[in-house]
Design a protein around this motif. Structure first.
Motif, PDB file in Angstrom:
ATOM      1  N   ASP A  57       0.819  -1.213   0.000  1.00 12.85           N
ATOM      2  CA  ASP A  57       0.000   0.000   0.000  1.00 12.85           C
ATOM      3  C   ASP A  57       0.852   1.261   0.000  1.00 12.85           C
ATOM      4  O   ASP A  57       0.328   2.367  -0.114  1.00 12.85           O
ATOM      5  N   ARG A  58       2.188   1.092   0.121  1.00 14.66           N
ATOM      6  CA  ARG A  58       3.107   2.232   0.074  1.00 14.66           C
ATOM      7  C   ARG A  58       4.191   1.983  -0.974  1.00 14.66           C
ATOM      8  O   ARG A  58       4.829   0.938  -0.980  1.00 14.66           O
ATOM      9  N   GLY A  59       4.372   2.989  -1.861  1.00 15.31           N
ATOM     10  CA  GLY A  59       5.462   2.944  -2.816  1.00 15.31           C
ATOM     11  C   GLY A  59       6.554   3.906  -2.381  1.00 15.31           C
ATOM     12  O   GLY A  59       6.268   4.907  -1.717  1.00 15.31           O
ATOM     13  N   VAL A  60       7.796   3.587  -2.730  1.00 12.80           N
ATOM     14  CA  VAL A  60       8.935   4.409  -2.305  1.00 12.80           C
ATOM     15  C   VAL A  60       9.834   4.699  -3.505  1.00 12.80           C
ATOM     16  O   VAL A  60      10.186   3.781  -4.260  1.00 12.80           O
ATOM     17  N   VAL A  61      10.196   5.975  -3.670  1.00  8.40           N
ATOM     18  CA  VAL A  61      11.170   6.391  -4.686  1.00  8.40           C
ATOM     19  C   VAL A  61      12.300   7.104  -3.948  1.00  8.40           C
ATOM     20  O   VAL A  61      12.064   8.109  -3.267  1.00  8.40           O
ATOM     21  N   LEU A  62      13.517   6.591  -4.091  1.00 14.85           N
ATOM     22  CA  LEU A  62      14.659   7.118  -3.354  1.00 14.85           C
ATOM     23  C   LEU A  62      15.482   8.082  -4.200  1.00 14.85           C
ATOM     24  O   LEU A  62      15.276   8.221  -5.406  1.00 14.85           O
ATOM     25  N   ARG A  63      16.434   8.733  -3.544  1.00 13.03           N
ATOM     26  CA  ARG A  63      17.349   9.644  -4.236  1.00 13.03           C
ATOM     27  C   ARG A  63      18.117   8.910  -5.331  1.00 13.03           C
ATOM     28  O   ARG A  63      18.287   9.410  -6.424  1.00 13.03           O
ATOM     29  N   GLN A  64      18.583   7.711  -5.006  1.00 10.74           N
ATOM     30  CA  GLN A  64      19.205   6.843  -5.998  1.00 10.74           C
ATOM     31  C   GLN A  64      18.119   5.906  -6.506  1.00 10.74           C
ATOM     32  O   GLN A  64      17.492   5.208  -5.718  1.00 10.74           O
ATOM     33  N   TYR A  65      17.932   5.863  -7.810  1.00 15.84           N
ATOM     34  CA  TYR A  65      16.743   5.234  -8.368  1.00 15.84           C
ATOM     35  C   TYR A  65      16.665   3.716  -8.179  1.00 15.84           C
ATOM     36  O   TYR A  65      15.616   3.121  -8.290  1.00 15.84           O
ATOM     37  N   ALA A  66      17.772   3.046  -7.898  1.00 14.18           N
ATOM     38  CA  ALA A  66      17.785   1.628  -7.497  1.00 14.18           C
ATOM     39  C   ALA A  66      17.091   0.698  -8.485  1.00 14.18           C
ATOM     40  O   ALA A  66      16.359  -0.202  -8.095  1.00 14.18           O
ATOM     41  N   LEU A  91      19.645   4.942 -20.680  1.00 14.66           N
ATOM     42  CA  LEU A  91      18.657   6.010 -20.553  1.00 14.66           C
ATOM     43  C   LEU A  91      19.340   7.333 -20.263  1.00 14.66           C
ATOM     44  O   LEU A  91      20.339   7.387 -19.529  1.00 14.66           O
ATOM     45  N   ALA A  92      18.802   8.400 -20.812  1.00 12.65           N
ATOM     46  CA  ALA A  92      19.361   9.731 -20.601  1.00 12.65           C
ATOM     47  C   ALA A  92      19.177  10.165 -19.158  1.00 12.65           C
ATOM     48  O   ALA A  92      18.351   9.626 -18.412  1.00 12.65           O
ATOM     49  N   HIS A  93      19.952  11.177 -18.779  1.00 12.94           N
ATOM     50  CA  HIS A  93      19.946  11.699 -17.417  1.00 12.94           C
ATOM     51  C   HIS A  93      18.524  12.076 -16.997  1.00 12.94           C
ATOM     52  O   HIS A  93      17.828  12.804 -17.689  1.00 12.94           O
ATOM     53  N   GLY A  94      18.073  11.555 -15.868  1.00 16.18           N
ATOM     54  CA  GLY A  94      16.731  11.853 -15.374  1.00 16.18           C
ATOM     55  C   GLY A  94      15.705  10.791 -15.725  1.00 16.18           C
ATOM     56  O   GLY A  94      14.713  10.619 -15.019  1.00 16.18           O
ATOM     57  N   MET A  95      15.935  10.071 -16.823  1.00 11.99           N
ATOM     58  CA  MET A  95      14.976   9.041 -17.235  1.00 11.99           C
ATOM     59  C   MET A  95      14.892   7.865 -16.263  1.00 11.99           C
ATOM     60  O   MET A  95      13.795   7.335 -16.022  1.00 11.99           O
ATOM     61  N   PRO A  96      16.018   7.400 -15.683  1.00  7.44           N
ATOM     62  CA  PRO A  96      15.891   6.306 -14.707  1.00  7.44           C
ATOM     63  C   PRO A  96      14.965   6.650 -13.538  1.00  7.44           C
ATOM     64  O   PRO A  96      14.246   5.774 -13.053  1.00  7.44           O
ATOM     65  N   GLN A  97      14.967   7.927 -13.108  1.00  8.48           N
ATOM     66  CA  GLN A  97      14.051   8.284 -12.026  1.00  8.48           C
ATOM     67  C   GLN A  97      12.604   8.189 -12.487  1.00  8.48           C
ATOM     68  O   GLN A  97      11.716   7.852 -11.712  1.00  8.48           O
ATOM     69  N   ARG A  98      12.340   8.484 -13.762  1.00  7.91           N
ATOM     70  CA  ARG A  98      10.982   8.315 -14.289  1.00  7.91           C
ATOM     71  C   ARG A  98      10.572   6.846 -14.239  1.00  7.91           C
ATOM     72  O   ARG A  98       9.430   6.521 -13.913  1.00  7.91           O
ATOM     73  N   VAL A  99      11.511   5.960 -14.586  1.00  7.59           N
ATOM     74  CA  VAL A  99      11.216   4.532 -14.520  1.00  7.59           C
ATOM     75  C   VAL A  99      10.932   4.125 -13.074  1.00  7.59           C
ATOM     76  O   VAL A  99      10.000   3.350 -12.800  1.00  7.59           O
ATOM     77  N   ARG A 124      18.122  -5.508 -15.967  1.00  7.07           N
ATOM     78  CA  ARG A 124      16.754  -5.546 -16.484  1.00  7.07           C
ATOM     79  C   ARG A 124      16.483  -4.290 -17.308  1.00  7.07           C
ATOM     80  O   ARG A 124      16.981  -3.212 -16.991  1.00  7.07           O
ATOM     81  N   THR A 125      15.667  -4.436 -18.341  1.00  8.03           N
ATOM     82  CA  THR A 125      15.262  -3.273 -19.128  1.00  8.03           C
ATOM     83  C   THR A 125      14.303  -2.412 -18.316  1.00  8.03           C
ATOM     84  O   THR A 125      13.838  -2.812 -17.238  1.00  8.03           O
ATOM     85  N   ALA A 126      14.003  -1.221 -18.834  1.00  3.88           N
ATOM     86  CA  ALA A 126      13.049  -0.340 -18.162  1.00  3.88           C
ATOM     87  C   ALA A 126      11.714  -1.048 -17.960  1.00  3.88           C
ATOM     88  O   ALA A 126      11.127  -1.012 -16.870  1.00  3.88           O
ATOM     89  N   LEU A 127      11.233  -1.709 -19.018  1.00  4.96           N
ATOM     90  CA  LEU A 127       9.962  -2.425 -18.923  1.00  4.96           C
ATOM     91  C   LEU A 127      10.040  -3.548 -17.896  1.00  4.96           C
ATOM     92  O   LEU A 127       9.141  -3.723 -17.062  1.00  4.96           O
ATOM     93  N   SER A 128      11.136  -4.300 -17.919  1.00  5.52           N
ATOM     94  CA  SER A 128      11.297  -5.426 -17.009  1.00  5.52           C
ATOM     95  C   SER A 128      11.418  -4.963 -15.561  1.00  5.52           C
ATOM     96  O   SER A 128      10.968  -5.660 -14.638  1.00  5.52           O
ATOM     97  N   ASN A 129      12.027  -3.803 -15.329  1.00  3.64           N
ATOM     98  CA  ASN A 129      12.107  -3.262 -13.973  1.00  3.64           C
ATOM     99  C   ASN A 129      10.715  -2.983 -13.414  1.00  3.64           C
ATOM    100  O   ASN A 129      10.451  -3.237 -12.233  1.00  3.64           O
ATOM    101  N   ILE A 130       9.827  -2.465 -14.243  1.00  2.00           N
ATOM    102  CA  ILE A 130       8.466  -2.196 -13.787  1.00  2.00           C
ATOM    103  C   ILE A 130       7.700  -3.501 -13.593  1.00  2.00           C
ATOM    104  O   ILE A 130       6.972  -3.672 -12.603  1.00  2.00           O
ATOM    105  N   GLU A 131       7.909  -4.451 -14.516  1.00  2.00           N
ATOM    106  CA  GLU A 131       7.239  -5.742 -14.391  1.00  2.00           C
ATOM    107  C   GLU A 131       7.631  -6.448 -13.098  1.00  2.00           C
ATOM    108  O   GLU A 131       6.813  -7.152 -12.492  1.00  2.00           O
ATOM    109  N   PHE A 132       8.875  -6.264 -12.668  1.00  2.00           N
ATOM    110  CA  PHE A 132       9.332  -6.915 -11.433  1.00  2.00           C
ATOM    111  C   PHE A 132       8.438  -6.546 -10.257  1.00  2.00           C
ATOM    112  O   PHE A 132       8.123  -7.391  -9.404  1.00  2.00           O
TER     113      PHE A 132
END
Length: 262
Positions: free
Chosen positions: A78-87, A136-144, A92-100
């Motif tokens: 019920d809680r999602g977390v986004v850190l300073r380092q995108y972790a 991914l360009a700078h900033g895009m990993p945080q979007r993922v 894994r690809t961007a899609l696979s990271n979300i699928e995980f």
């Protein structure tokens, strides 16, 4: 109230077990359902510690935290977390990271992939699902990372200084992107920052913390009208910025002189 923090304190024991220090003391804060609340304070004031407690990664030594009226006991979907380092997982690809993040759901592999693509589109990365984090360009990993957290449909999304390591231009771009995503999803967001401008630009309300042990010194209501374009100019923005600075100012000298931990 979506999130209620009542009298929360957190103490840590040092290497010498006879000594301890308080990171937080008597924190009281409510977060309304569907709002974007920013939490600003000096380095070492306990912002990250407070988010760890809300995420269930640690337990408070005093007080309690309730989500939708239920006391929190440990981590939860019920809680999602986004850190300073995108972790993100680098293999894994961007899609696979979300699928995980969706692998615990009762869904087929195709359904997970479709949902992951939907959230990649939401953060403006449609068509880049086959890219690895280093591609991914700078900033895009945080979007993922944001897409991965939102894909689980959390009741509350916690963002711990997620744009702190970015250059000014990328940071402002992602602030605008976050506002767009928040307006579209209606997710309740709690966002920590050390930047007064960022706090005022993003927050419907800005909660200001004191130096360690962290407490809530005050909460500033922000009404800048339509959020398109992340308004930073004009007298109203300056007035809100000054009010947040006034609340912070008495702690700045203390923060510079004292040893810190966050």
């Amino acid at each position: 109230m979506k999130l209620r923090i009542q009298g929360v304190g957190k103490k840590f024991v040092g290497r010498d077990t006879r000594r301890s220090f308080a990171a937080l003391a008597g924190v009281d804060l409510d977060v309304r359902a569907g709002e974007l609340l920013t939490l600003v304070g000096p380095s070492g004031c306990g912002k990250s510690t407070l988010l760890d407690l809300i995420a269930g990664l640690a337990a408070p030594t005093a007080g309690r935290i309730l989500l939708d009226g239920t006391p929190l006991e440990g981590p939860g979907l019920d809680r999602g977390v986004v850190l300073r380092q995108y972790a993100l997982f680098p293999w894994r690809t961007a899609l696979s990271n979300i699928e995980f993040a969706l692998e615990g759901r009762a869904a087929t592999r195709r359904e997970r992939a479709d949902l992951a693509r939907e959230y990649l589109d939401l953060v403006g990365l449609g068509g880049l699902g086959d890219r690895y984090p280093h591609e991914l360009a700078h900033g895009m990993p945080q979007r993922v990372a944001i897409a991965r957290s939102l894909a689980t449909d959390p009741a509350l999304l916690l963002l711990d200084e997620p744009f702190a390591a970015l250059d000014a231009g990328t940071r402002e771009s992602l602030q605008e992107e976050l506002l767009r995503i928040w307006q579209k999803t209606g997710t309740t967001l709690l966002f920590t920052t050390r930047s007064i401008d960022e706090a005022v630009c993003l927050g419907q309300r800005v909660a200001v913390m004191t130096s360690r042990p962290g407490r809530i010194r005050g909460v500033v209501e922000v009404d800048l009208g339509p959020r398109e374009g992340a308004p930073r100019a004009g007298s109203r923005f300056g007035e809100y910025r000054h009010e947040v600075w006034r609340l912070l100012r008495s702690d700045i000298d203390h923060d510079q002189k004292a040893p810190v931990a966050s």
